[in-house]
Enzyme design. Structure first.
Site, PDB file in Angstrom:
ATOM      1  N   ASP A  59      -1.458  11.870   2.669  1.00 39.79           N
ATOM      2  CA  ASP A  59      -0.332  12.398   2.748  1.00 39.79           C
ATOM      3  C   ASP A  59       0.170  13.457   3.564  1.00 39.79           C
ATOM      4  O   ASP A  59      -0.734  14.367   3.750  1.00 39.79           O
ATOM      5  CB  ASP A  59       0.602  12.465   1.341  1.00 39.79           C
ATOM      6  N   HIS A 205      -4.455  14.661   0.853  1.00 40.39           N
ATOM      7  CA  HIS A 205      -3.534  15.434   1.520  1.00 40.39           C
ATOM      8  C   HIS A 205      -4.427  15.938   2.836  1.00 40.39           C
ATOM      9  O   HIS A 205      -5.268  16.780   2.575  1.00 40.39           O
ATOM     10  CB  HIS A 205      -2.491  16.299   1.269  1.00 40.39           C
TER      11      HIS A 205
END
Length: 250
Positions: A59, A205
């Site tokens: 992400d 992430h």
């Protein structure tokens, strides 16, 4: 290109799941995903499958330095992942977005500016999502076919609204190493490896340097356990017998 044209492209049905810039805030709390998962076409947290397959998702990118480094690691191992990209970052680093697509990875919609969408009205929510879908389409020639809300903050009503209006399922996760807290590369890798099982959707992430540093150990550890990275378009396929599971919250 008008959204209605992209929506026509997507109207064939649901066909996909997947699978740190400094200063990007994670102020809003993540939603809690309960253990009692129920089916819901609008929401996916994992896949019921007997196949030894997981979805590795990243992400908040693209990041100008860390995302290319991660792509190099994936390419060296012949792996495919899903990148949930932020729209305003896509238009800043379109060459990286293009590389993600060209190297066979899935791209998902992660909103334009990473707000807490659970506090927004429907018009604002759709604006954030449509603007990002348009940016990704213009860069890659392909519209994203899944959405992940920032912080996981998206109500059941909003998820149904998005699916009904855009045919975008909301993809959450079943494994969260909380890498955004920056616990260190070794901790991130251990958390992912200890909680991953067939059908898992792994959250991480690629804007966090510790996360990217954790990936060699993570990738090799998953492979040592016989787990493969699923190609999202093939994984979520009504003809395959696999079905997503929802979180049932809110």
């Amino acid at each position: 290109m008008p959204f209605i044209t992209r929506r026509t492209i997507l109207s064939g049905g649901l066909s996909a799941i997947a699978l740190g810039v400094p200063g990007l805030a994670h102020a809003a709390p993540r939603i809690a995903l309960p253990d009692d998962l129920v089916r819901d076409a609008a929401t996916i947290t994992g896949i019921r499958t007997a196949s030894p397959v997981v979805a590795m998702t990243f992400d908040d990118g693209p990041h100008p330095n860390l995302t290319p480094r991660l792509l190099d690691l994936l390419k060296a191992r012949g792996l495919r992942a899903t990148f949930y990209l932020i729209g305003n970052r896509c238009v800043t680093w379109p060459d990286i977005v293009r590389r993600i697509s060209d190297e066979g990875h899935e791209i998902g919609n992660h909103s334009w500016s990473h707000p807490d969408l659970s506090r927004r009205n429907d018009g604002s929510v759709l604006s954030e999502i449509d603007r990002t879908s348009d940016a990704i389409f213009r860069i890659t020639g392909r519209p994203p076919v899944t959405f992940r809300p920032p912080y996981g903050a998206f109500t059941r009503r909003q998820r149904n609204m998005l699916y009904d209006s855009r045919r975008l399922p909301t993809v959450l996760w079943s494994v969260d190493p909380e890498d955004w807290r920056r616990p260190g590369a070794g901790v991130v890798a251990r958390r992912i490896l200890s909680h991953s099982r067939p059908g898992a959707i792994i959250l991480s992430h690629d804007i966090q340097s510790g996360t990217v540093s954790a990936m060699p150990q993570t990738f090799d550890g998953l492979a040592a356990r016989g787990l493969q990275f699923g190609r999202s378009r093939r994984w979520w396929d009504g003809r395959s017998g696999n079905r997503g599971t929802s979180d049932g919250s809110r």
